[in-house]
Write a protein that holds these residues in place. Structure first.
Motif, short mmCIF file in Angstrom:
data_model
loop_
_atom_site.label_atom_id
_atom_site.label_comp_id
_atom_site.label_asym_id
_atom_site.label_seq_id
_atom_site.Cartn_x
_atom_site.Cartn_y
_atom_site.Cartn_z
N ARG A 297 -10.14 -3.05 -6.18
CA ARG A 297 -10.24 -4.44 -5.72
C ARG A 297 -11.07 -4.54 -4.44
O ARG A 297 -11.83 -5.49 -4.26
N GLY A 298 -10.92 -3.57 -3.56
CA GLY A 298 -11.71 -3.60 -2.33
C GLY A 298 -13.19 -3.48 -2.60
O GLY A 298 -14.00 -4.22 -2.03
N GLN A 299 -13.58 -2.56 -3.48
CA GLN A 299 -14.98 -2.42 -3.84
C GLN A 299 -15.48 -3.68 -4.54
O GLN A 299 -16.59 -4.15 -4.30
N ALA A 300 -14.65 -4.22 -5.42
CA ALA A 300 -15.04 -5.42 -6.18
C ALA A 300 -15.28 -6.62 -5.25
O ALA A 300 -16.22 -7.38 -5.47
N GLU A 301 -14.46 -6.76 -4.23
CA GLU A 301 -14.64 -7.88 -3.30
C GLU A 301 -16.06 -7.88 -2.72
O GLU A 301 -16.71 -8.93 -2.63
#
Length: 134
Positions: A93-97
């Motif tokens: 999720r962090g990378q996706a943000e």
């Protein structure tokens, strides 16, 4: 490392560490993309597979692309930009943000390219859209 890569690495999401490490499933990717689009004041369609992206845009996806935005050509913009997200290259999720806001800056402000102001706008989106609790 390119200036674009450096500017992307400088973006800061506001997810708690345990949320940032969680997998970015399709629901998360689509939901968060629409939340960032709403904050940017636009509507977008989200595509999670390269075949659909190619069929809808006529463009091939590079294996190294974590995401892409399609807005059409200057003077012939599409009414609803298309955002492509490669699930294999934004697994958490962090990378996706970061990928989502990077592509959102292209969808919302296409003339900015990879200039500093574009990344400033991307960070503003990260700062405005609240981090979910779960």
């Amino acid at each position: 490392m390119t200036i674009t890569q450096l500017r992307t690495q400088e973006l800061r999401h506001h997810l708690d560490p345990h949320l940032a490490a969680m997998p970015a499933d399709p629901w998360w990717l689509v939901t968060r993309t629409h939340q960032f689009a709403a904050a940017a004041g636009i509507t977008v369609d989200v595509v999670l597979d390269a075949v659909t992206w190619c069929r809808r845009t006529g463009l091939q996806v590079g294996r190294w692309w974590a995401g892409a935005a399609f807005v059409g050509e200057p003077g012939a913009r599409v009414p609803v930009p298309l955002i492509y997200l490669n699930r294999q290259l934004c697994p958490t999720r962090g990378q996706a943000e970061l990928v989502i806001v990077h592509e959102m800056m292209h969808a919302r402000w296409p003339s900015y390219g990879h200039r500093k102001i574009a990344f400033d706008r991307a960070q503003q989106l990260l700062d405005v859209v609240p981090a979910p609790r779960s």
